[in-house]
Scaffold this motif. Structure first.
Motif, PDB file in Angstrom:
ATOM      1  N   LEU A 167     -36.261   9.529  -1.231  1.00  0.00           N
ATOM      2  CA  LEU A 167     -35.091  10.577  -0.932  1.00  0.00           C
ATOM      3  C   LEU A 167     -33.972  10.336  -0.345  1.00  0.00           C
ATOM      4  O   LEU A 167     -33.049  11.015  -0.641  1.00  0.00           O
ATOM      5  CB  LEU A 167     -35.965  12.122  -0.492  1.00  0.00           C
ATOM      6  CG  LEU A 167     -37.004  12.514  -1.122  1.00  0.00           C
ATOM      7  CD1 LEU A 167     -37.437  13.784  -0.278  1.00  0.00           C
ATOM      8  CD2 LEU A 167     -36.811  12.737  -2.579  1.00  0.00           C
ATOM      9  N   ASN A 168     -34.038   9.373   0.307  1.00  0.00           N
ATOM     10  CA  ASN A 168     -32.786   8.655   0.857  1.00  0.00           C
ATOM     11  C   ASN A 168     -31.841   7.987  -0.044  1.00  0.00           C
ATOM     12  O   ASN A 168     -32.098   6.973  -0.654  1.00  0.00           O
ATOM     13  CB  ASN A 168     -32.962   7.629   2.221  1.00  0.00           C
ATOM     14  CG  ASN A 168     -31.539   7.276   2.761  1.00  0.00           C
ATOM     15  OD1 ASN A 168     -30.866   6.929   2.443  1.00  0.00           O
ATOM     16  ND2 ASN A 168     -31.966   7.656   4.344  1.00  0.00           N
ATOM     17  N   THR A 169     -30.915   8.756  -0.481  1.00  0.00           N
ATOM     18  CA  THR A 169     -30.042   8.162  -1.357  1.00  0.00           C
ATOM     19  C   THR A 169     -29.447   7.001  -1.651  1.00  0.00           C
ATOM     20  O   THR A 169     -29.604   6.141  -2.747  1.00  0.00           O
ATOM     21  CB  THR A 169     -28.764   9.130  -1.914  1.00  0.00           C
ATOM     22  OG1 THR A 169     -29.001  10.557  -1.747  1.00  0.00           O
ATOM     23  CG2 THR A 169     -27.958   8.860  -3.067  1.00  0.00           C
ATOM     24  N   LEU A 170     -28.898   6.214  -0.717  1.00  0.00           N
ATOM     25  CA  LEU A 170     -28.595   5.044  -0.491  1.00  0.00           C
ATOM     26  C   LEU A 170     -29.517   3.804  -0.104  1.00  0.00           C
ATOM     27  O   LEU A 170     -29.745   2.722  -0.993  1.00  0.00           O
ATOM     28  CB  LEU A 170     -27.226   4.759   0.451  1.00  0.00           C
ATOM     29  CG  LEU A 170     -26.654   3.456   0.494  1.00  0.00           C
ATOM     30  CD1 LEU A 170     -26.103   3.158  -0.962  1.00  0.00           C
ATOM     31  CD2 LEU A 170     -25.703   3.472   1.594  1.00  0.00           C
ATOM     32  N   TRP A 201     -22.305  16.765   0.633  1.00  0.00           N
ATOM     33  CA  TRP A 201     -21.940  15.649   0.696  1.00  0.00           C
ATOM     34  C   TRP A 201     -21.758  15.119   2.320  1.00  0.00           C
ATOM     35  O   TRP A 201     -22.400  13.860   2.676  1.00  0.00           O
ATOM     36  CB  TRP A 201     -20.495  15.548   0.453  1.00  0.00           C
ATOM     37  CG  TRP A 201     -20.004  15.825  -0.814  1.00  0.00           C
ATOM     38  CD1 TRP A 201     -20.996  15.214  -2.346  1.00  0.00           C
ATOM     39  CD2 TRP A 201     -18.809  16.347  -1.515  1.00  0.00           C
ATOM     40  NE1 TRP A 201     -20.391  15.954  -3.114  1.00  0.00           N
ATOM     41  CE2 TRP A 201     -19.282  16.401  -2.857  1.00  0.00           C
ATOM     42  CE3 TRP A 201     -17.702  17.057  -1.042  1.00  0.00           C
ATOM     43  CZ2 TRP A 201     -18.272  17.167  -3.877  1.00  0.00           C
ATOM     44  CZ3 TRP A 201     -16.720  17.520  -1.970  1.00  0.00           C
ATOM     45  CH2 TRP A 201     -16.997  17.626  -3.409  1.00  0.00           C
ATOM     46  N   ILE A 202     -21.452  16.054   3.278  1.00  0.00           N
ATOM     47  CA  ILE A 202     -21.508  15.594   4.703  1.00  0.00           C
ATOM     48  C   ILE A 202     -23.036  15.128   5.033  1.00  0.00           C
ATOM     49  O   ILE A 202     -23.533  14.111   5.673  1.00  0.00           O
ATOM     50  CB  ILE A 202     -21.251  16.620   5.600  1.00  0.00           C
ATOM     51  CG1 ILE A 202     -19.740  16.838   5.695  1.00  0.00           C
ATOM     52  CG2 ILE A 202     -21.575  16.325   7.069  1.00  0.00           C
ATOM     53  CD1 ILE A 202     -19.136  18.011   6.376  1.00  0.00           C
ATOM     54  N   CYS A 203     -24.147  15.838   4.616  1.00  0.00           N
ATOM     55  CA  CYS A 203     -25.352  15.589   4.672  1.00  0.00           C
ATOM     56  C   CYS A 203     -25.958  14.184   4.051  1.00  0.00           C
ATOM     57  O   CYS A 203     -26.504  13.326   4.681  1.00  0.00           O
ATOM     58  CB  CYS A 203     -26.529  16.565   4.288  1.00  0.00           C
ATOM     59  SG  CYS A 203     -26.446  18.106   5.007  1.00  0.00           S
ATOM     60  N   ARG A 204     -25.351  13.848   3.030  1.00  0.00           N
ATOM     61  CA  ARG A 204     -25.609  12.810   2.247  1.00  0.00           C
ATOM     62  C   ARG A 204     -25.052  11.611   2.992  1.00  0.00           C
ATOM     63  O   ARG A 204     -25.581  10.443   3.306  1.00  0.00           O
ATOM     64  CB  ARG A 204     -25.129  12.702   0.909  1.00  0.00           C
ATOM     65  CG  ARG A 204     -25.376  11.516   0.015  1.00  0.00           C
ATOM     66  CD  ARG A 204     -24.321  11.413  -1.058  1.00  0.00           C
ATOM     67  NE  ARG A 204     -24.632  12.784  -1.794  1.00  0.00           N
ATOM     68  CZ  ARG A 204     -23.933  13.158  -2.676  1.00  0.00           C
ATOM     69  NH1 ARG A 204     -22.714  12.627  -3.110  1.00  0.00           N
ATOM     70  NH2 ARG A 204     -24.112  14.286  -3.605  1.00  0.00           N
ATOM     71  N   TRP A 205     -23.568  11.760   3.373  1.00  0.00           N
ATOM     72  CA  TRP A 205     -23.095  10.564   4.186  1.00  0.00           C
ATOM     73  C   TRP A 205     -23.695  10.687   5.535  1.00  0.00           C
ATOM     74  O   TRP A 205     -23.579   9.229   6.119  1.00  0.00           O
ATOM     75  CB  TRP A 205     -21.531  11.008   4.368  1.00  0.00           C
ATOM     76  CG  TRP A 205     -20.894  11.019   3.080  1.00  0.00           C
ATOM     77  CD1 TRP A 205     -21.422  10.872   1.620  1.00  0.00           C
ATOM     78  CD2 TRP A 205     -19.529  11.518   2.692  1.00  0.00           C
ATOM     79  NE1 TRP A 205     -20.396  11.048   0.779  1.00  0.00           N
ATOM     80  CE2 TRP A 205     -19.274  11.405   1.293  1.00  0.00           C
ATOM     81  CE3 TRP A 205     -18.418  11.817   3.608  1.00  0.00           C
ATOM     82  CZ2 TRP A 205     -17.961  11.663   0.712  1.00  0.00           C
ATOM     83  CZ3 TRP A 205     -17.306  12.291   2.926  1.00  0.00           C
ATOM     84  CH2 TRP A 205     -17.039  12.117   1.525  1.00  0.00           C
ATOM     85  N   ALA A 206     -24.016  11.371   6.220  1.00  0.00           N
ATOM     86  CA  ALA A 206     -24.761  11.340   7.505  1.00  0.00           C
ATOM     87  C   ALA A 206     -25.936  10.368   7.518  1.00  0.00           C
ATOM     88  O   ALA A 206     -26.238   9.513   8.478  1.00  0.00           O
ATOM     89  CB  ALA A 206     -25.152  12.561   7.834  1.00  0.00           C
ATOM     90  N   LEU A 279     -21.148   6.935  -1.696  1.00  0.00           N
ATOM     91  CA  LEU A 279     -20.946   8.291  -1.183  1.00  0.00           C
ATOM     92  C   LEU A 279     -21.065   9.334  -2.375  1.00  0.00           C
ATOM     93  O   LEU A 279     -21.282  10.724  -1.891  1.00  0.00           O
ATOM     94  CB  LEU A 279     -19.313   8.359  -0.989  1.00  0.00           C
ATOM     95  CG  LEU A 279     -18.905   7.372   0.115  1.00  0.00           C
ATOM     96  CD1 LEU A 279     -17.254   7.520   0.266  1.00  0.00           C
ATOM     97  CD2 LEU A 279     -19.372   7.561   1.261  1.00  0.00           C
ATOM     98  N   GLY A 280     -21.728   8.966  -3.477  1.00  0.00           N
ATOM     99  CA  GLY A 280     -22.186   9.934  -4.405  1.00  0.00           C
ATOM    100  C   GLY A 280     -21.034   9.638  -5.814  1.00  0.00           C
ATOM    101  O   GLY A 280     -19.915   9.657  -5.589  1.00  0.00           O
TER     102      GLY A 280
END
Length: 535
Positions: A167-170, A201-206, A279-280
């Motif tokens: 589930l961690n996108t990157l 987006w912030i949660c993903r970037w964090a 970043l998405g």
């Protein structure tokens, strides 16, 4: 169906229908809660939770989307949805903690201890993030639970051990330390001042940037502005200078992250897309750049302290977010088309234009005799009164039990303290509902004293004349270090676009040169005057 039986729960998961969000969420909640009560064998319990993770993430996102776009009042119909989502996150964190404790006696999951720790930290943090998403104040004890999950991970000696996390996108992997730092980064990002998309987006970037940050037990000799953490306190990062010495004190270092963000900006300039940088694919270059700029200082440069220290204050502030009402209170009368341009001055005929398509009450074009407030009441343009909690040169923190007006993030507002001299412009910087139903907001005041002007884009064809619209001019002020700027309706700004501005009885052509501030319903822009052509 026995939701306490791991085998039956496991067999049920493939049949769940994602399209039936409420039904599926209820089943998942029963599975997680049932196993938590039953205390099955740790390996069987873990197998069910891991198999359920993708569908839980999807359904929780669908549920939270119902309240993510606007602050959620405690008495809202969707408040029950928030509690259901939070309860599932909380039970997941408890479940992984229970599995770790249970297996400590059995020893069947020795190779999964880092995974159990990472999952527990992650889900404890999701509870916090859900309250951020709903713009609700955090209940007491939530940060304590997050800190306890981190301390438990630290005690295993596996704090930096990375485990698989699809589930961690990157990265597709994460350590307990990185899961914890990601939560701290979200908290630093002014979460109550973000829209639903921005917070996503912030949660993903964090998660993307967490590996470039660190926590250290060594705090001696660090600058007081460096961020620190007290594991025994019920809050997140604070400047070290504000924290008392304790065995739970940690220092936060985001200096490497600052370099990473700078590298991202460099690649943006080279034409690299946000998607290729992890970043998405749902972020535009312009949006990503603006958001990263706002994160650069809190994430990478430690605490700068407040530029303008706040001081406790008492009193009331008049505030309105209606574009027409803002102009009315600034100049003491309604906006009208300039007479010298031969356009209609009928307020009634131009009402649709001035309210951007919304209906407004009919009124005479001039105000006679009655007091300003009485005139505002007749026109339905009265400001709401907010209680002042504290203030600084840069803005106000206000509270009110909301009435009719609904505010949005980054929205333009007009406001004036009851003892103030001028009606000023501001931008809503954050919103948060308390449990008692009172809404708190932060308002950044745009420096300078505004005045109302009439503006319209330059006609594209000779003889074509568009009606003027209400806009605002903030004149330059050397004392306040303020440059000339225009406040125009959202979407007007394009670099080098020419607009006509009617102010003080004359018309001037201005070329828009820079987008200084972009809000939900306005653009603040810099400009330069165009010299008239020689006859």
């Amino acid at each position: 169906m026995d939701y306490r039986n791991p085998a039956e729960c496991l067999s049920l998961l493939p049949s769940l229908q994602l399209s039936k969000v409420d039904e599926t969420h209820a089943v998942l909640s029963k599975i997680v809660g049932g196993l938590l009560d039953a205390l099955p064998a740790p390996n069987q319990h873990l197998e069910v939770l891991e198999a359920a993770r993708p569908v839980i993430a999807r359904i929780q996102a669908d549920m939270s989307s119902r309240y993510a776009d606007h602050p959620l009042p405690p008495d809202s119909e969707e408040n029950g949805t928030l509690l259901e989502v939070v309860n599932l996150w909380h039970n997941l964190a408890r479940s992984y903690a229970q599995i770790a404790r249970h297996d400590a006696q059995m020893g069947t999951l020795e190779d999964q201890r880092a995974l159990l720790a990472q999952r527990r930290v992650h889900y404890a943090g999701q509870v916090l993030i859900e309250y951020f998403r709903a713009h609700r104040s955090l209940p007491a004890g939530l940060w304590t639970e997050v800190h306890e999950s981190f301390a438990a991970a630290e005690s295993t000696g596996l704090l930096r051990a990375r485990v698989s996390d699809p589930l961690n996108t990157l990265w597709k992997a994460q350590s307990p330390m990185e899961a914890y730092i990601a939560i701290l980064l979200v908290d630093l990002a002014n979460p109550f001042g973000r829209t639903g998309h921005e917070l996503l987006w912030i949660c993903r970037w964090a998660q993307r940037f967490a590996p470039y940050c660190s926590l250290d037990t060594e705090t001696e000799g660090r600058k007081p502005t460096v961020y620190g953490l007290d594991l025994g306190a019920d809050h997140g990062l604070r400047p070290l200078g504000l924290l008392n010495k304790s065995i739970g004190l940690r220092s936060f270092d985001g200096s490497k992250l600052a370099g990473q963000i700078q590298a991202v900006f460099t690649q943006f300039k080279q034409g690299v897309t946000p998607a290729s940088l992890g970043l998405g694919d749902d972020c535009t270059l312009d949006t990503s750049a603006r958001l990263l700029v706002s994160l650069y200082r809190p994430w990478g440069l430690a605490s700068a302290g407040r530029r303008f220290p706040r001081r406790g204050s008492r009193g009331q502030v008049e505030l309105t977010s209606d574009w027409l009402a803002i102009g009315f209170h600034i100049q003491g009368r309604l906006f009208e088309q300039p007479r010298s341009y031969g356009l209609t001055t009928s307020f009634k005929s131009d009402m649709a234009l001035m309210t951007f398509g919304e209906r407004a009450p009919e009124a005479p074009s001039k105000l006679h005799g009655a007091s300003h407030r009485s005139d505002a009441e007749k026109l339905g343009l009265v400001c709401e009164r907010w209680n002042l909690l504290d203030q600084s040169v840069g803005g106000f923190r206000l509270e009110q039990r909301p009435h009719a007006e609904r505010l949005e993030h980054h929205q333009l507002v007009g406001l004036k303290p009851l003892d103030g001299e001028y009606f000023l412009l501001g931008q809503v910087s954050w919103l948060m509902y308390r449990d008692d139903g009172v809404l708190e907001i932060g308002v950044y005041v745009l420096p300078g004293v505004p005045r109302v002007v009439a503006a319209r884009p330059l006609a594209s064809r000779p003889g074509q004349r568009e009606p003027y619209q209400q806009a605002f001019l903030i004149p330059a002020n050397k004392g306040l270090k303020v440059e000339n700027s225009l406040i125009l309706p959202a979407g007007w700004y394009r670099q080098n676009r020419v607009v006509e501005v009617f102010d003080g009885g004359k018309s001037t052509q201005l070329r828009l040169s820079k987008d200084a501030l972009k809000g939900a319903n306005f653009d603040q822009v810099r400009f330069e005057a165009i010299a008239p052509e020689a006859p």
